[in-house]
Enzyme design. Structure first.
Site, short mmCIF file in Angstrom:
data_model
loop_
_atom_site.label_atom_id
_atom_site.label_comp_id
_atom_site.label_asym_id
_atom_site.label_seq_id
_atom_site.Cartn_x
_atom_site.Cartn_y
_atom_site.Cartn_z
N SER A 6 0.77 -1.16 0.07
CA SER A 6 -0.11 -0.03 -0.20
C SER A 6 0.78 1.39 0.02
O SER A 6 1.78 1.45 0.80
CB SER A 6 -0.83 0.05 1.15
OG SER A 6 -1.66 1.16 1.38
N HIS A 31 -0.86 -1.28 -4.32
CA HIS A 31 -2.24 -0.52 -3.63
C HIS A 31 -2.38 0.98 -3.53
O HIS A 31 -1.51 1.41 -2.87
CB HIS A 31 -2.38 -1.43 -2.49
CG HIS A 31 -4.05 -1.33 -1.85
ND1 HIS A 31 -4.88 -2.17 -2.54
CD2 HIS A 31 -4.40 -0.69 -1.12
CE1 HIS A 31 -6.02 -2.01 -2.02
NE2 HIS A 31 -5.92 -1.06 -0.97
N ASP A 33 -4.83 3.84 -1.96
CA ASP A 33 -5.88 4.14 -0.97
C ASP A 33 -6.37 5.54 -1.45
O ASP A 33 -5.64 6.34 -0.69
CB ASP A 33 -5.59 3.91 0.65
CG ASP A 33 -5.43 2.27 0.77
OD1 ASP A 33 -6.18 1.47 0.59
OD2 ASP A 33 -4.18 1.62 1.15
N MET A 35 -8.79 8.35 -0.27
CA MET A 35 -9.64 8.77 0.60
C MET A 35 -10.36 10.26 0.22
O MET A 35 -9.37 11.15 -0.29
CB MET A 35 -9.12 8.76 1.88
CG MET A 35 -8.55 7.64 2.30
SD MET A 35 -7.65 7.62 3.94
CE MET A 35 -6.82 6.08 3.77
N HIS A 64 -8.10 1.55 -4.47
CA HIS A 64 -9.10 1.15 -3.64
C HIS A 64 -9.74 2.56 -3.17
O HIS A 64 -8.95 3.44 -2.58
CB HIS A 64 -8.32 0.67 -2.40
CG HIS A 64 -9.31 0.43 -1.22
ND1 HIS A 64 -8.83 0.27 0.11
CD2 HIS A 64 -10.85 0.25 -1.10
CE1 HIS A 64 -10.03 0.25 0.97
NE2 HIS A 64 -11.11 0.41 0.22
N MET A 66 -12.05 4.63 -1.17
CA MET A 66 -12.73 5.10 -0.08
C MET A 66 -13.31 6.53 -0.18
O MET A 66 -12.97 7.17 0.58
CB MET A 66 -11.68 4.76 1.21
CG MET A 66 -11.48 3.54 1.79
SD MET A 66 -10.05 3.35 2.82
CE MET A 66 -8.77 3.53 1.95
N MET A 136 -11.93 -5.79 4.10
CA MET A 136 -11.48 -4.70 4.85
C MET A 136 -11.14 -5.68 6.16
O MET A 136 -12.19 -5.92 6.81
CB MET A 136 -12.16 -3.46 5.05
CG MET A 136 -11.94 -2.50 3.76
SD MET A 136 -10.29 -1.94 3.21
CE MET A 136 -9.83 -0.97 5.00
N ASP A 174 -7.25 -6.32 3.15
CA ASP A 174 -6.28 -5.23 3.60
C ASP A 174 -6.60 -4.87 4.93
O ASP A 174 -7.75 -4.59 5.32
CB ASP A 174 -6.95 -4.04 2.56
CG ASP A 174 -6.18 -2.62 2.75
OD1 ASP A 174 -5.38 -2.58 3.60
OD2 ASP A 174 -6.53 -1.67 2.37
#
Length: 215
Positions: A6, A31, A33, A35, A64, A66, A136, A174
């Protein structure tokens, strides 16, 4: 076993150095993330960083999202040359069926994420179209959390659901992945391990990737 380190745990002051070891490592995916400060309280990084990383990274990107409205991100994400997965939360504010259709039309695998409190059975309406599910094992939005043990039974439940439906679905996990939890996840049927601080915080991150892949 596939490994997707990540980026969230990387040293953002030395991204070129981080990508140098990463590209030479046994890692399968990077990965990402994303947000938005709405779906989760924190912000991570925006498109200028994503685009810079995409130029430096020679491996596929495992995004991913979020975010509250993942549909707003898709057009620009599709411009990243090495995007492999556009993975969004089933709990987000979107028409899941429609967005999965857009992802498929763009030539990408269909992927969904579920948070720890969301029943695995909530995925049933899309089971026949899914190629990958991210479960998750911590609550989304914060790094460094403790692994939730119930994740193991959730992986097994999804594996059984996919088998019953006659589907091959990759299961990604994850959160809290380390030397203790990764063997348990492998035995439960996990296909892809996402590891942040366990990899990027190591004195030998490439070695940590190789250890995880050896599972």
């Amino acid at each position: 076993m596939l490994v997707s380190p990540s980026l969230l745990a990387a040293d953002f002051g030395n991204l070129e150095r981080e990508m140098t070891w990463f590209n030479a490592s046994d890692a399968d995916l990077l990965h990402l993330d994303l947000m938005d400060g709405i779906f989760v309280p924190n912000l991570s990084f925006g498109f200028p960083v994503l685009e810079a990383v995409a130029r430096l990274c020679t491996k596929p990107l495992d995004a991913h999202l979020m975010v509250q409205r993942p549909q707003d991100y898709l057009p620009r994400m599709l411009k990243l040359p090495n995007l492999r997965y556009f993975n969004f939360h089933v709990e987000s504010d979107c028409d899941v069926t429609d967005l999965l259709g857009q992802v498929r039309k763009a030539g990408l695998p269909c992927a969904l994420t579920i948070s720890p409190d969301t029943p695995v059975a909530d995925l049933r309406p899309w089971l026949n179209v899914l190629d990958m599910v991210l479960i998750m094992s911590v609550y989304p939005g914060f790094g460094g959390q403790k692994f939730i043990p119930a994740t193991l039974s959730r992986v097994r439940e999804l594996k059984a659901m996919a088998k019953e439906a006659g589907k091959e679905i990759l299961i990604e996990v994850d959160g809290g992945v380390n030397h203790e939890t990764s063997p348990q996840l492998a035995l439960a049927g996990t296909d892809i391990l996402v590891a942040g601080s366990y990899v990027f915080g190591s004195a030998d991150p490439a070695g940590r990737v190789s250890e995880l892949k050896a599972l």
